[in-house]
Motif scaffolding. Structure first.
Motif, PDB file in Angstrom:
ATOM      1  N   ASN B 286       0.860  -1.179   0.000  1.00 17.91           N
ATOM      2  CA  ASN B 286       0.000   0.000   0.000  1.00 17.91           C
ATOM      3  C   ASN B 286       0.900   1.233   0.000  1.00 17.91           C
ATOM      4  O   ASN B 286       1.509   1.576   1.018  1.00 17.91           O
ATOM      5  N   GLU B 287       1.001   1.870  -1.159  1.00 18.45           N
ATOM      6  CA  GLU B 287       1.964   2.966  -1.324  1.00 18.45           C
ATOM      7  C   GLU B 287       1.722   4.094  -0.322  1.00 18.45           C
ATOM      8  O   GLU B 287       2.669   4.665   0.222  1.00 18.45           O
ATOM      9  N   GLN B 288       0.460   4.382  -0.107  1.00 18.18           N
ATOM     10  CA  GLN B 288       0.145   5.484   0.807  1.00 18.18           C
ATOM     11  C   GLN B 288       0.594   5.166   2.231  1.00 18.18           C
ATOM     12  O   GLN B 288       1.153   6.006   2.928  1.00 18.18           O
ATOM     13  N   ARG B 289       0.361   3.932   2.660  1.00 17.93           N
ATOM     14  CA  ARG B 289       0.761   3.550   4.013  1.00 17.93           C
ATOM     15  C   ARG B 289       2.291   3.524   4.142  1.00 17.93           C
ATOM     16  O   ARG B 289       2.839   3.834   5.194  1.00 17.93           O
ATOM     17  N   VAL B 290       2.966   3.137   3.073  1.00 16.92           N
ATOM     18  CA  VAL B 290       4.436   3.146   3.103  1.00 16.92           C
ATOM     19  C   VAL B 290       4.934   4.564   3.371  1.00 16.92           C
ATOM     20  O   VAL B 290       5.858   4.785   4.156  1.00 16.92           O
ATOM     21  N   ARG B 291       4.283   5.523   2.747  1.00 21.76           N
ATOM     22  CA  ARG B 291       4.686   6.919   2.960  1.00 21.76           C
ATOM     23  C   ARG B 291       4.324   7.369   4.373  1.00 21.76           C
ATOM     24  O   ARG B 291       5.144   7.949   5.083  1.00 21.76           O
ATOM     25  N   GLU B 292       3.086   7.045   4.780  1.00 17.20           N
ATOM     26  CA  GLU B 292       2.610   7.557   6.070  1.00 17.20           C
ATOM     27  C   GLU B 292       3.288   6.876   7.255  1.00 17.20           C
ATOM     28  O   GLU B 292       3.693   7.520   8.218  1.00 17.20           O
ATOM     29  N   VAL B 293       3.391   5.545   7.171  1.00 14.22           N
ATOM     30  CA  VAL B 293       3.866   4.787   8.331  1.00 14.22           C
ATOM     31  C   VAL B 293       5.395   4.749   8.383  1.00 14.22           C
ATOM     32  O   VAL B 293       5.994   4.893   9.441  1.00 14.22           O
ATOM     33  N   LEU B 294       6.008   4.560   7.217  1.00 19.98           N
ATOM     34  CA  LEU B 294       7.460   4.389   7.196  1.00 19.98           C
ATOM     35  C   LEU B 294       8.200   5.661   6.780  1.00 19.98           C
ATOM     36  O   LEU B 294       9.428   5.732   6.899  1.00 19.98           O
ATOM     37  N   GLY B 295       7.459   6.620   6.265  1.00 19.89           N
ATOM     38  CA  GLY B 295       8.096   7.879   5.877  1.00 19.89           C
ATOM     39  C   GLY B 295       9.027   7.750   4.683  1.00 19.89           C
ATOM     40  O   GLY B 295       9.985   8.508   4.545  1.00 19.89           O
ATOM     41  N   LEU B 296       8.754   6.799   3.818  1.00 22.94           N
ATOM     42  CA  LEU B 296       9.647   6.592   2.673  1.00 22.94           C
ATOM     43  C   LEU B 296       9.207   7.423   1.476  1.00 22.94           C
ATOM     44  O   LEU B 296       8.013   7.550   1.189  1.00 22.94           O
ATOM     45  N   ASP B 297      10.198   7.948   0.782  1.00 24.28           N
ATOM     46  CA  ASP B 297       9.937   8.731  -0.422  1.00 24.28           C
ATOM     47  C   ASP B 297      11.169   8.617  -1.311  1.00 24.28           C
ATOM     48  O   ASP B 297      12.294   8.787  -0.840  1.00 24.28           O
ATOM     49  N   ARG B 298      10.923   8.314  -2.587  1.00 23.74           N
ATOM     50  CA  ARG B 298      12.052   8.154  -3.512  1.00 23.74           C
ATOM     51  C   ARG B 298      12.627   9.491  -3.960  1.00 23.74           C
ATOM     52  O   ARG B 298      13.626   9.520  -4.688  1.00 23.74           O
ATOM     53  N   GLY B 299      11.970  10.561  -3.599  1.00 27.21           N
ATOM     54  CA  GLY B 299      12.466  11.873  -4.002  1.00 27.21           C
ATOM     55  C   GLY B 299      11.814  12.371  -5.274  1.00 27.21           C
ATOM     56  O   GLY B 299      12.095  13.488  -5.719  1.00 27.21           O
ATOM     57  N   ASP B 300      10.959  11.539  -5.873  1.00 30.33           N
ATOM     58  CA  ASP B 300      10.287  11.977  -7.094  1.00 30.33           C
ATOM     59  C   ASP B 300       8.773  11.897  -6.933  1.00 30.33           C
ATOM     60  O   ASP B 300       8.037  11.808  -7.907  1.00 30.33           O
ATOM     61  N   GLY B 301       8.335  11.902  -5.683  1.00 28.29           N
ATOM     62  CA  GLY B 301       6.900  11.839  -5.425  1.00 28.29           C
ATOM     63  C   GLY B 301       6.379  10.437  -5.187  1.00 28.29           C
ATOM     64  O   GLY B 301       5.254  10.263  -4.732  1.00 28.29           O
ATOM     65  N   ARG B 302       7.196   9.452  -5.493  1.00 26.55           N
ATOM     66  CA  ARG B 302       6.766   8.077  -5.261  1.00 26.55           C
ATOM     67  C   ARG B 302       7.335   7.569  -3.933  1.00 26.55           C
ATOM     68  O   ARG B 302       8.499   7.844  -3.610  1.00 26.55           O
ATOM     69  N   ALA B 303       6.496   6.825  -3.212  1.00 27.19           N
ATOM     70  CA  ALA B 303       6.992   6.233  -1.967  1.00 27.19           C
ATOM     71  C   ALA B 303       7.833   4.999  -2.280  1.00 27.19           C
ATOM     72  O   ALA B 303       8.936   4.818  -1.753  1.00 27.19           O
ATOM     73  N   TYR B 304       7.326   4.134  -3.183  1.00 22.93           N
ATOM     74  CA  TYR B 304       8.037   2.884  -3.521  1.00 22.93           C
ATOM     75  C   TYR B 304       7.908   2.618  -5.027  1.00 22.93           C
ATOM     76  O   TYR B 304       8.712   3.148  -5.789  1.00 22.93           O
ATOM     77  N   GLU B 305       6.940   1.807  -5.433  1.00 20.82           N
ATOM     78  CA  GLU B 305       6.748   1.488  -6.872  1.00 20.82           C
ATOM     79  C   GLU B 305       8.080   1.197  -7.560  1.00 20.82           C
ATOM     80  O   GLU B 305       8.380   1.730  -8.630  1.00 20.82           O
ATOM     81  N   ALA B 306       8.863   0.326  -6.965  1.00 19.76           N
ATOM     82  CA  ALA B 306      10.236   0.125  -7.450  1.00 19.76           C
ATOM     83  C   ALA B 306      10.634  -1.342  -7.466  1.00 19.76           C
ATOM     84  O   ALA B 306      11.815  -1.678  -7.342  1.00 19.76           O
ATOM     85  N   TYR B 307       9.639  -2.231  -7.609  1.00 18.84           N
ATOM     86  CA  TYR B 307       9.975  -3.660  -7.570  1.00 18.84           C
ATOM     87  C   TYR B 307      11.007  -4.017  -8.640  1.00 18.84           C
ATOM     88  O   TYR B 307      11.885  -4.855  -8.437  1.00 18.84           O
ATOM     89  N   GLN B 308      10.914  -3.369  -9.802  1.00 18.56           N
ATOM     90  CA  GLN B 308      11.780  -3.720 -10.937  1.00 18.56           C
ATOM     91  C   GLN B 308      13.232  -3.294 -10.731  1.00 18.56           C
ATOM     92  O   GLN B 308      14.136  -3.803 -11.399  1.00 18.56           O
ATOM     93  N   ILE B 309      13.458  -2.371  -9.833  1.00 13.55           N
ATOM     94  CA  ILE B 309      14.778  -1.743  -9.701  1.00 13.55           C
ATOM     95  C   ILE B 309      15.637  -2.505  -8.696  1.00 13.55           C
ATOM     96  O   ILE B 309      15.182  -2.791  -7.595  1.00 13.55           O
ATOM     97  N   GLY B 310      16.871  -2.803  -9.082  1.00 15.87           N
ATOM     98  CA  GLY B 310      17.756  -3.339  -8.052  1.00 15.87           C
ATOM     99  C   GLY B 310      18.712  -4.405  -8.529  1.00 15.87           C
ATOM    100  O   GLY B 310      19.003  -4.550  -9.724  1.00 15.87           O
ATOM    101  N   LYS B 311      19.196  -5.163  -7.550  1.00 19.09           N
ATOM    102  CA  LYS B 311      20.196  -6.203  -7.790  1.00 19.09           C
ATOM    103  C   LYS B 311      19.850  -7.412  -6.921  1.00 19.09           C
ATOM    104  O   LYS B 311      20.665  -7.857  -6.114  1.00 19.09           O
ATOM    105  N   GLY B 312      18.617  -7.885  -7.101  1.00 15.77           N
ATOM    106  CA  GLY B 312      18.198  -9.050  -6.338  1.00 15.77           C
ATOM    107  C   GLY B 312      18.063  -8.729  -4.865  1.00 15.77           C
ATOM    108  O   GLY B 312      17.705  -7.615  -4.482  1.00 15.77           O
ATOM    109  N   PRO B 313      18.377  -9.709  -4.022  1.00 14.52           N
ATOM    110  CA  PRO B 313      18.204  -9.502  -2.583  1.00 14.52           C
ATOM    111  C   PRO B 313      19.360  -8.704  -2.002  1.00 14.52           C
ATOM    112  O   PRO B 313      20.522  -9.004  -2.265  1.00 14.52           O
TER     113      PRO B 313
END
Lengths: 189, 545
Positions: B286-313
């Motif tokens: 839940n993107e909204q809860r991620v922002r509200e509860v965890l205070g996360l923000d990618r810096g571009d207005g998105r809290a997360y929406e980043a499953y595709q990004i990364g290097k595995g675990p």
């Protein structure tokens, strides 16, 4: 109906498309589309290339598609008999089933107690892969062509050279305490 | 029989279990031939492409079984080419496991303390490095923040990834295009080649037989580079020592097929397979809860929406790696990326009123794919896997040209294993469903049974001949000169990613193999030099196919 389905007749293609559409449903391709039930908005497995993938020489399923289509229609006929449904003879039996009945039948065929589970699961895997990987085509080309599944998933596209890079990837700060027993090398104790 | 090719050591398989002894023995002066079933690919082959026939299907093998499905490497470099490169050491308690049978599973000679020097050697060779929080990707960061919110700890996971060249593309399961992932193609394999090891791709070993002087013949088929179902030829090699490292889903099959000519195999060959207690959960965030509860923000207005990004675990919860807990209560949870296709089919829609893994509700969660967070459970299973009679060739009957096959492994999880999975599932929910952060469902086991990317223990080391196929030097009981050094030698699930432990055990086995070679008339030095680091995985031109 489809050039790529040269080895299957139109009826077999419809049955297999209806199966793929039950796995990942989508909107109809046109008013006369019977195989796609139109149960969901946006393109489903069929417009994402499910038949292409099933027929691909790499996949290994092509040789059994005719018997899978026949089996599916047999199961649909039995399902209709058991549930008192009357099937429209103008289309193959599985295609004649309404979407909720297609779903119920596929659920029984892919259940652990079904002796034929493995082959129906395999057909389902190809249907899912068509939608969420577009594996019948190169991914860059599929994305450029507006592949329905990849697009609806929000799959981000590549750089101009066809390779993916994500320069922004980290919140860049400490987000949890580490385990107190962590070794100096960062391992569990 | 004079036309049979002879060498000093034949290595079957080129993953961690094969490449490490191949390098050490070649560097020590042995003539080494490595027979690898899959193709020899390098960075330029590792395309970013889901299309059938691309690197993703060429380098992988998905072997379906009865109740257990195994995903593994099928190429020069084996699992190291397709792995996520998460490289934690196994926790101390795992070497004291007794399993459901209540007997020591590990040989007394192998403990965390005795293995640590061998871990050190591998860590320098690949190399493996500590990650810090600036390396932790959005998905790892989200998992860590959720752990902290639940009053838990979370650790950046040590990895064999060069952070300076990694672009966080998350295509690493198809091999690393940028040579940032430190696969064996960048260290042990080029070093082995430099010392004269002859690596032969597309050579699928079928069986072993014995020579009159106590050595072995290895019988292989060659297979087509596109359609692995097509046999293009075959041959026989002879050597006094054979190292079997075909992977835990293939090593026991080769040995079982050899039984007719070699004589009886230890009872533990093809038994006690472990899937490393693996299981996956997918959270729909839940993107909204991620922002509200965890205070996360990618810096571009998105809290997360980043499953595709990364290097595995990159981030793991090790709170349950607690040696004071009883067996089957211990597990690690690792944030993971799994690409579309294999990474979506078994995921289930939470609160589904119809089918959960296909259909309307499944499509809805797929549309939120960028808000997925997958959590990988590595727990303690009960070594339930058993291999049935070998198929006609290879370790499985091939269905597709590449990647998909059906093998003889069956697996019926015991109550211990199932209870461990349920505890771990509950742990994931406790972290990720707290305060509405997400909805979590485990992947379905009803569709294809259980699954693993870390097959283990099907030909294991141990002190007790009743439950182990190998002695603590990795030599096959009753068949001197045959060693097994891959994941099948690991006695049981580790509760963490096993590649580092497989590699450390392979390093530890080398001095014993050197000694056996000497006994068999092949003087070889034990070489301690590190293999060195190549900057490119480009394949050497000298090929002997």
């Amino acid at each position: 109906m489809l050039d790529i389905a040269a080895d299957l007749d139109a009826s077999q293609v419809m049955t297999l498309e209806a199966y793929a559409d039950t796995i990942i449903p989508g909107e109809r391709r046109g008013p006369g589309d019977r195989a796609v039930a139109g149960a969901a908005t946006g393109g489903g497995a069929v417009t994402s290339g499910a038949l292409d993938l099933m027929l691909s020489p790499e996949g290994g399923l092509a040789g059994m598609l005719d018997s899978l289509a026949a089996g599916l229609d047999d199961h649909a006929t039995g399902y209709a008999r058991r549930t008192g449904r009357t099937l429209d003879p103008a289309v193959p039996p599985f295609v004649a089933l309404p979407f909720p009945d297609r779903t119920a039948l596929v659920a029984t065929l892919t259940a652990p107690d079904c002796e034929e589970q493995e082959m129906w699961v395999a057909l389902a895997m190809f249907s899912v892969m068509a939608w969420d990987t577009g594996a019948a085509d190169h991914t860059t080309e599929a994305l450029a062509a507006g592949h329905p599944g990849l697009t609806q998933m929000g799959f981000a596209g590549p750089d101009p050279d066809g390779l993916w890079r994500f320069p922004s990837y980290s919140y860049g700060r400490v987000l949890a305490p580490v385990h107190p027993m962590t070794t100096p090398l960062g391992d569990p104790a | 029989m004079t036309d049979i090719e002879r060498t000093d050591v034949i290595v079957i398989g080129s993953g961690f279990g094969g490449a490490i002894p191949a390098y050490r023995l070649a560097a020590g002066g042995a003539r080494v031939v490595v027979l690898e079933r899959g193709p020899w690919l390098s960075a330029e082959d590792f395309d970013h492409d889901f299309r059938f026939g691309s690197a993703g299907t060429r380098a992988f093998e998905f072997t379906m079984g009865d109740g257990m499905n195994v995903l593994g490497g099928n190429c020069v470099g084996g699992g190291s080419v397709v792995y996520f490169a998460a490289m934690p050491r196994a926790p101390r308690f795992t070497f004291e496991r007794r399993g459901g049978i209540g007997r020591p599973l590990w040989p007394g000679a192998v403990t965390r303390d005795t293995l640590d020097p061998w871990y050190d050697i591998v860590a320098d060779a690949l190399p493996i490095s500590r990650n810090d929080w600036s390396d932790v990707t959005f998905s790892g960061g989200l998992f860590a923040a959720a752990c902290a919110h639940a009053g838990r700890t979370a650790n950046p996971v040590p990895a064999a990834v060069d952070r300076s060249t990694c672009v966080n593309c998350n295509w690493m399961m198809s091999g690393c295009r940028f040579d940032a992932k430190r696969s064996l193609l960048l260290n042990y394999i080029p070093a082995a080649v430099r010392h004269g090891a002859d690596i032969r791709p597309l050579h699928e070993v079928q069986r072993l037989s014995r020579t009159a002087d106590g050595g072995y013949r290895v019988h292989y088929d060659t297979v087509d580079e596109v359609d692995y179902r097509v046999v293009t030829g075959g041959g026989v090699l002879e050597a006094p020592v054979v190292i079997v490292a075909a992977g835990a889903a293939a090593t026991p099959v080769i040995l079982q097929r050899s039984e007719e000519e070699l004589g009886a195999m230890p009872a533990a060959v093809g038994r006690y397979f472990s899937g490393n207690g693996e299981r996956l959960n997918t959270a729909i965030v839940n993107e909204q809860r991620v922002r509200e509860v965890l205070g996360l923000d990618r810096g571009d207005g998105r809290a997360y929406e980043a499953y595709q990004i990364g290097k595995g675990p990159v981030c793991a919860s090790w709170d349950r790696l607690d040696g004071t807990l009883p067996e089957f209560h211990r597990h690690s949870l690792e944030q993971l990326y799994f690409p579309p296709g294999f990474g979506t089919i078994l995921a289930q829609a939470p609160d589904a009123t119809g089918p959960s893994w296909f259909g309307l509700e499944k499509k809805e969660i797929l549309r939120r794919w960028q808000s997925w967070l997958t959590v990988f459970i590595m727990s303690e299973d009960d070594n339930e896997g058993v291999f049935g009679p070998p198929p006609p060739t290879g370790n499985a009957e091939r269905i597709s040209q590449q990647m998909l096959s059906r093998g003889p492994l069956s697996y019926r999880p015991t109550a211990n294993t199932r209870a461990g999975w349920e505890r771990a599932d509950a742990d994931v929910r406790d972290i990720l469903e707290r305060d509405g952060l997400s909805r979590v469902m485990p992947w379905s086991n009803d569709v294809i049974g259980a699954y693993t990317v870390h097959p283990l223990a099907s030909c294991r080391i141990g002190d007790d001949p009743e439950i182990s196929a190998l002695d603590d030097r990795h030599e096959l009981r009753g068949h001197p000169g045959v060693f097994v050094t891959d994941g099948s030698a690991v006695p049981a699930g580790l509760t963490v990613n096993p590649a580092f432990t497989i590699a450390a055990l392979a390093e530890r086995a080398v001095p014993g193999i050197v000694a056996t070679l000497a006994e068999r008339g092949v003087p070889v030095r034990y070489v301690t030099e590190a293999p060195g680091h190549a900057v490119s995985s480009r394949r050497p031109d000298r090929l002997a196919v």
